[in-house]
Design a protein around this motif. Sequence first.
Motif, short mmCIF file in Angstrom:
data_model
loop_
_atom_site.label_atom_id
_atom_site.label_comp_id
_atom_site.label_asym_id
_atom_site.label_seq_id
_atom_site.Cartn_x
_atom_site.Cartn_y
_atom_site.Cartn_z
N ARG A 229 -44.55 -14.90 29.14
CA ARG A 229 -45.74 -15.69 29.44
C ARG A 229 -45.38 -17.18 29.48
O ARG A 229 -44.46 -17.62 28.79
N ILE A 230 -46.14 -17.91 30.23
CA ILE A 230 -45.95 -19.36 30.27
C ILE A 230 -46.16 -19.92 28.87
O ILE A 230 -47.17 -19.64 28.22
N GLY A 231 -45.20 -20.69 28.40
CA GLY A 231 -45.35 -21.32 27.09
C GLY A 231 -44.79 -20.51 25.95
O GLY A 231 -44.79 -20.96 24.80
N ARG A 232 -44.32 -19.29 26.23
CA ARG A 232 -43.83 -18.45 25.16
C ARG A 232 -42.49 -18.97 24.62
O ARG A 232 -42.17 -18.81 23.46
N PHE A 233 -41.69 -19.54 25.50
CA PHE A 233 -40.45 -20.18 25.08
C PHE A 233 -40.46 -21.61 25.63
O PHE A 233 -40.72 -21.81 26.81
N ASP A 234 -40.25 -22.56 24.79
CA ASP A 234 -40.39 -23.94 25.27
C ASP A 234 -39.15 -24.37 26.04
O ASP A 234 -38.21 -23.61 26.23
N ARG A 235 -39.17 -25.63 26.49
CA ARG A 235 -38.10 -26.08 27.40
C ARG A 235 -36.72 -25.85 26.81
O ARG A 235 -35.79 -25.46 27.49
N SER A 236 -36.63 -26.10 25.53
CA SER A 236 -35.32 -25.94 24.90
C SER A 236 -35.02 -24.48 24.58
O SER A 236 -34.02 -24.18 23.96
N GLY A 237 -35.90 -23.60 24.99
CA GLY A 237 -35.65 -22.18 24.76
C GLY A 237 -36.08 -21.68 23.40
O GLY A 237 -35.85 -20.53 23.06
N ARG A 238 -36.73 -22.55 22.64
CA ARG A 238 -37.19 -22.12 21.34
C ARG A 238 -38.41 -21.21 21.48
O ARG A 238 -39.25 -21.45 22.35
N SER A 239 -38.49 -20.21 20.64
CA SER A 239 -39.63 -19.30 20.70
C SER A 239 -40.86 -19.97 20.09
O SER A 239 -40.79 -20.59 19.03
N VAL A 240 -41.97 -19.85 20.79
CA VAL A 240 -43.24 -20.39 20.31
C VAL A 240 -44.22 -19.24 20.20
O VAL A 240 -44.48 -18.57 21.20
N ALA A 241 -44.71 -19.02 19.02
CA ALA A 241 -45.64 -17.89 18.88
C ALA A 241 -46.94 -18.19 19.59
O ALA A 241 -47.51 -19.27 19.43
N LEU A 242 -47.38 -17.27 20.43
CA LEU A 242 -48.70 -17.38 21.04
C LEU A 242 -49.60 -16.42 20.28
O LEU A 242 -49.59 -15.22 20.55
N ARG A 243 -50.34 -16.94 19.34
CA ARG A 243 -51.04 -16.03 18.45
C ARG A 243 -52.23 -15.37 19.11
O ARG A 243 -52.90 -15.94 19.95
N GLY A 244 -52.51 -14.16 18.69
CA GLY A 244 -53.69 -13.47 19.16
C GLY A 244 -54.93 -14.18 18.64
O GLY A 244 -54.86 -14.99 17.71
N HIS A 245 -56.09 -13.84 19.21
CA HIS A 245 -57.26 -14.64 18.88
C HIS A 245 -58.04 -14.10 17.70
O HIS A 245 -58.93 -14.77 17.21
N SER A 246 -57.78 -12.86 17.26
CA SER A 246 -58.61 -12.36 16.17
C SER A 246 -57.84 -11.36 15.30
O SER A 246 -57.57 -10.24 15.72
N ALA A 247 -57.51 -11.79 14.11
CA ALA A 247 -56.82 -10.89 13.19
C ALA A 247 -57.73 -9.75 12.75
O ALA A 247 -57.26 -8.65 12.45
N SER A 248 -59.04 -9.98 12.73
CA SER A 248 -59.95 -8.90 12.33
C SER A 248 -59.84 -7.73 13.29
O SER A 248 -59.82 -6.57 12.87
N LEU A 249 -59.77 -8.03 14.58
CA LEU A 249 -59.65 -6.94 15.54
C LEU A 249 -58.31 -6.24 15.39
O LEU A 249 -58.22 -5.03 15.57
N VAL A 250 -57.26 -7.01 15.07
CA VAL A 250 -55.96 -6.38 14.87
C VAL A 250 -56.01 -5.39 13.71
O VAL A 250 -55.54 -4.25 13.81
N VAL A 251 -56.60 -5.81 12.61
CA VAL A 251 -56.68 -4.92 11.45
C VAL A 251 -57.57 -3.72 11.76
O VAL A 251 -57.25 -2.59 11.42
N LEU A 252 -58.68 -3.98 12.42
CA LEU A 252 -59.56 -2.88 12.82
C LEU A 252 -58.80 -1.87 13.67
O LEU A 252 -58.83 -0.66 13.41
N GLY A 253 -58.07 -2.39 14.66
CA GLY A 253 -57.31 -1.50 15.52
C GLY A 253 -56.24 -0.73 14.76
O GLY A 253 -56.04 0.46 14.99
N THR A 254 -55.57 -1.41 13.86
CA THR A 254 -54.50 -0.74 13.11
C THR A 254 -55.05 0.40 12.26
O THR A 254 -54.50 1.50 12.23
N PHE A 255 -56.13 0.13 11.57
CA PHE A 255 -56.72 1.19 10.74
C PHE A 255 -57.22 2.35 11.59
O PHE A 255 -57.11 3.52 11.20
N LEU A 256 -57.76 2.04 12.76
CA LEU A 256 -58.22 3.12 13.63
C LEU A 256 -57.03 3.95 14.12
O LEU A 256 -57.13 5.17 14.22
#
Lengths: 499, 499, 512
Positions: A229-256
């Motif tokens: 994705r655009i912005g996932r690795f910056d110019r110098s090639g360093r990894s930049v985390a693109l965080r998801g927008h809702s940890a609640s949904l992640v936990v909900l999904g994981t438990f399901l």
Amino acid sequence: MAASLSCSADQLAPLFGPNTTNAAAAADYICRQFSAVSDKFVDTGYAIDTTYLLFSAYLVFSMQLGFAMLCAGSVRAKNTMNIMLTNVLDAAAGGLFYYMFGFAFAFGSPSNGFIGRHFFGLKAVPSSSFDYSNFLYQWAFAIAAAGITSGSIAERTQFVAYLIYSSFLTGFVYPVVSHWFWSGDGWASATNTDNLLFGSGVIDFAGSGVVHMVGGIAGLWGAFIEGPRIGRFDRSGRSVALRGHSASLVVLGTFLLWFGWYGFNPGSFNKILVTYPDASGSYYGQWSAVGRTAVTTTLAGCTAALTTLFGKRILSGHWNVTDVCNGLLGGFAAITAGCSVVEPWAAVICGFVAALVLIGCNYLAEKVKYDDPLEAAQLHGGCGAWGVIFTALFATEKYVSEVYPDKPGRPYGLFMGGGGRLLGAHVIQILVIIGWVSATMGPLFYGLHKLNLLRISAEDEMAGMDLTRHGGFAYVYHDEEDSHKNGIPMGKIGPVGSS
Amino acid sequence: MAASLSCSADQLAPLFGPNTTNAAAAADYICRQFSAVSDKFVDTGYAIDTTYLLFSAYLVFSMQLGFAMLCAGSVRAKNTMNIMLTNVLDAAAGGLFYYMFGFAFAFGSPSNGFIGRHFFGLKAVPSSSFDYSNFLYQWAFAIAAAGITSGSIAERTQFVAYLIYSSFLTGFVYPVVSHWFWSGDGWASATNTDNLLFGSGVIDFAGSGVVHMVGGIAGLWGAFIEGPRIGRFDRSGRSVALRGHSASLVVLGTFLLWFGWYGFNPGSFNKILVTYPDASGSYYGQWSAVGRTAVTTTLAGCTAALTTLFGKRILSGHWNVTDVCNGLLGGFAAITAGCSVVEPWAAVICGFVAALVLIGCNYLAEKVKYDDPLEAAQLHGGCGAWGVIFTALFATEKYVSEVYPDKPGRPYGLFMGGGGRLLGAHVIQILVIIGWVSATMGPLFYGLHKLNLLRISAEDEMAGMDLTRHGGFAYVYHDEEDSHKNGIPMGKIGPVGSS
Amino acid sequence: MSAVSCSASLLPLLGGSATNASAAASYICQQFDTVSAQLSDTTFAVDNTYLLFSAYLVFAMQLGFAMLCAGSVRAKNTMNIMLTNVLDAAAGGLSYYLFGYAFAFGAPSNGFIGRHAFGLKDFPYQTAAGTTFDYSFFLYQWAFAIAAAGITSGSIAERTQFVAYLIYSSFLTGFVYPIVSHWFWSGDGWAGAARSDGNLLFGSGVIDFAGSGVVHMVGGIAGLWGALIEGPRIGRFDRSGRSVALRGHSASLVVLGTFLLWFGWYGFNPGSFLTILKSYGSRGAFYGQWSAVGRTAVTTTLAGCTAALTTLFGKRLLVGHWNVMDVCNGLLGGFAAITSGCAVVEPWAAIICGFVASWVLIGANKLAAIFKYDDPLEAAQLHGGCGAWGLIFTGLFAAKNLVREVYGPIPGSDAGRHYGLFMGGGGKLLAAQLIQILVIIGWVTATMAPLFYGLNKINLLRISSEDEMQGMDLTRHGGFAYVYHDDEEGSNLPTTFKLRKIEPTNTNTPTP
């Protein structure tokens, strides 16, 4: 089932002998009673097994809900509608394609070892070997494989590409793999009646390879071909985390997903009323193996979650719930292959290693600048492959012979003293799955890429697909008037010029 | 159940004859064994059927969760607390009312064709015909009907009005309808033992008419009488979409409803251990029909979702996940009536048409300036009515006679060559449901309107009911600092004078 | 399976004149033996299916707790509380596997603590008395154990160090809770009504069918001590001591969690029968354990529904508005209360149970406010208070015939079982229930209070006030749970100022 309950009037009548007024009639009368009893047992068995399988299928279906929530929470808010739509359509399109030919390719016996060829459109179902409930259960598996892939290519893929790969995967690629390893005709199946691969066949009980690796490797190719994705690795090639927008949904999904995995693994027995040899009437039978499978599944996931928790704490310095969720799922993906044939203590080992495999794969992915928003290729591909190996190392003799009873004296796990033949078969499985999925999905994604159907434009990607393709943003927490005032377009979503 | 397994000492003894030492005692001994076996089968049958029915009831209950999430996501953030409270109370108030008299009105046999009159407060339950599990299952259906209606009148209705209509609907209107079509005494029921309507009775297996149309039409009257939400149609009469605040909740709710529908449709068999005539001991029985019902349900929903996807893409120009969700649910609402008596391929047709019906109804609603925040009247009323018709067209002879075995030679679907009598009965059903619900719920809503108990004030509506009636907004994503700035006390709840 | 037993006694009946009477008799009897074995297989399959799916439902409650907790705390602590919920399940899985289960059900043992089946050794097995312990039973009990830990995590939310969570959670699921469940549920436990040697407490034993005391009170009282020792959250009571509500950040998650708990409770209560294929006396009748299972589901439903409605109107009168969060808590209070007696009371009694439970909860909350006790999820009030009421309720309303059916006759005695005081069964059951309440309070206090106190002394319990003001997600968990806004992505600046304003700030002018 009725094999052991066989009353024969021919045998009974002479025992009564000539002095009984009507020996033949008496014997016949009694035996007809027994045959009625025997029929009742058959009916009862079908009812119990179908109840068991159907509710397992419902649980597996709820994993689709889990995937949808996990994916939604793991992407940025501006792409939420897009990813959820793909998850709904995985299920819907998968339903139609699997009905029309997927199930036929997978289980249409009699057939050759490569692909099935009966039951198109559920013709000739139900039969004595396949009932509607089998179809429903397998459909839920097929859409799970497609759901895995959708995570890898999230946030930058055209919607049309989703529709195409998803239909192709659930309708052809996945069914063929499942035919090889699960159908009685499959060339590498452990239930093949003719000729077992290496005298053993592949023991991929609930599909670490068949489902998880297939989904993961398909995702790998998709994500690899379209790039990060655009912005996932910056110019110098360093990894930049693109965080998801809702940890609640992640936990909900994981438990399901955890909830659904209780259908996925124990449900793969298909039947619960099966007696083990020489043990009719005892407390030990397939019902117990089903429970053991649920326990191994639980323990592997729990161990993987704890390992990830502490591992990540040491590596990154904070406690992270989304990482723990991924570790948990990695443990489940790994135990899936061997869940029914290993001891609970082995499941703990499985989960421990799975967490390390996932951390390693993620490290590797960062090195090679591979971007996978849900870590799906690492998680399902990497941990799935570990699970296939793990099974070949730790499968116990007793459980293998109980769960796969057709052939006595099967090879079992290397570390349990069962020799290397099972491991050989499993290494073959990994290679073959990688080869087949690469040979089918790789060209597909490449072709879509060449036709400019794969990746969205940079403008779409910056603005978010929800705004440009899906009619608006997923969330409207504030009222319209607000955005009118502050003039930030994000807030305003309503169709302005709709009819 | 034990019909085929009947040992009679009187019959067996003469066969042993006088030469057997004690023929009568021997025969008696053997037959007592068989009767013990037969009793065990009865026990087993009850245990399996109850397990099946209870877990189906739990699934249907999870639809209430689905409705709550779907409704919450589909309204604006300022009314979320309100709509969720109504959904919780549908379930809670429904539980008490259905316990006290709803179940009695619906299934209290022996009774007349119009209304039941036993089992008030579950008196005389369990009996040989109704157990507690039946009550729980039917309760889950009753609250689903009320849940449908609450969607139609969302965002503008006083909370007191909810309580009144919800109790009335689950306690009286819905039970009477379910008595007519599902009770053995009901005048239009296909299981009526005396006298079938048109020699056929209505085949509304899981309630496209009984549940969905009832809920939808009740909602129609409520929404119609109180008029559209402020801002739904602008001065020139153009329709302005008032979007829900969270697509994630809509998708969550939809998937939960899908999950629950596997209890709703296949569960409506109530029993799974039922042998079909002359087929004891074979693989084919009610367990297979249950699986088939799950498959038809799945296929109808999937087809409707895909049809809506492409239909809406053509009409509106973008891919829209909330529309796809509604289409999916429309397909489910439609297949509900015929799910057990049609072939899987017919379910595909059912879903396809259902999606078009829903699009048509929405178009119509816009024309007549009818505002339904969840499209509940269009979806459950419109697609439900189509489902009732569809059943009368596509019900197959074989399945009808298996699922409704009491009377041989029943009429079946018009297009399957079964003549028009079933269609006649189904048209009657649609008219009667529209009439009855209009005659009861129409005056109720009108009366509430006249007493100013129905619609909230314009100020409340603009500010959102959560702020004015429910003690605050549903979401507090921002931190303290915000409210410090703007000084509005509502937003600020956090620690002001912390130590 | 004693139901079908064919024996050589058939032989003399056939007599000597049949050519080979003994062969005929044994032939027929062999058939019956097969039938009997198959019936036994069928029973195991049905019961295991029932128990496993019930266990899955109970597991779904963990999801419910996670969502309920997440929605009830402020957004800045969401990651933290959800992580604890995930870890309750995960850490609980391992510790319950290694020794928790053995402490609870490792028969044969003494009345205080079990001592077999560590790490599921020699599993599954059947005791001499014919009781089978299978994997499904382990899974079911594990789901219960993590529910107890989940309750406690709510009480101490938003201000507790993560390490403290890990410690108390392992200790609770691995030791404290298993011992309580041994006392009241194991066949060897000193106070259980199902004790197998017939030597029952007060001749009655404690009827805590699905665990109002064993699960809910244990979790609630553990939480009470934790929350009491670390004190209220900053800002929960203002300078003048007035209570200030610190609202959770998402009512949708609260409702989602509540409904999931409701859904899971259908595994919790009816599932506690463990088996469904069991006849009550008369064979071949429509009435048996399957019916009792259904009744249990109905009493559970009715208690919750009544409590919800009572809370709705009660709070409306007290506070002046309708509040969905309060209704959700009331509902759960009703469930926690009926859990003890669900199998042995009539449906109408469940309504009384729920009605009182909601007032118990309202009263406990009043009391908590007076004592400046802060419990973000009202867990101690709800599970502790309503759980205790549930035990008393069972002592009052347990019906004679239902107690007899569900618990069977007292082993080695023909004395009838004691039942509810108001149903004419005398006070012995009530006395046993009161003992249970006291014993649970005593045991949990004696174990968990020192633990929390020790953690507090060595500064492992409460987070620093800076952390608390900022929110633990930012300081300890790598970031905020929600990123609804866009662009600034990836910047490491504190996000507090960028969070979007969400609620309507202005009085709206009507859109025409």
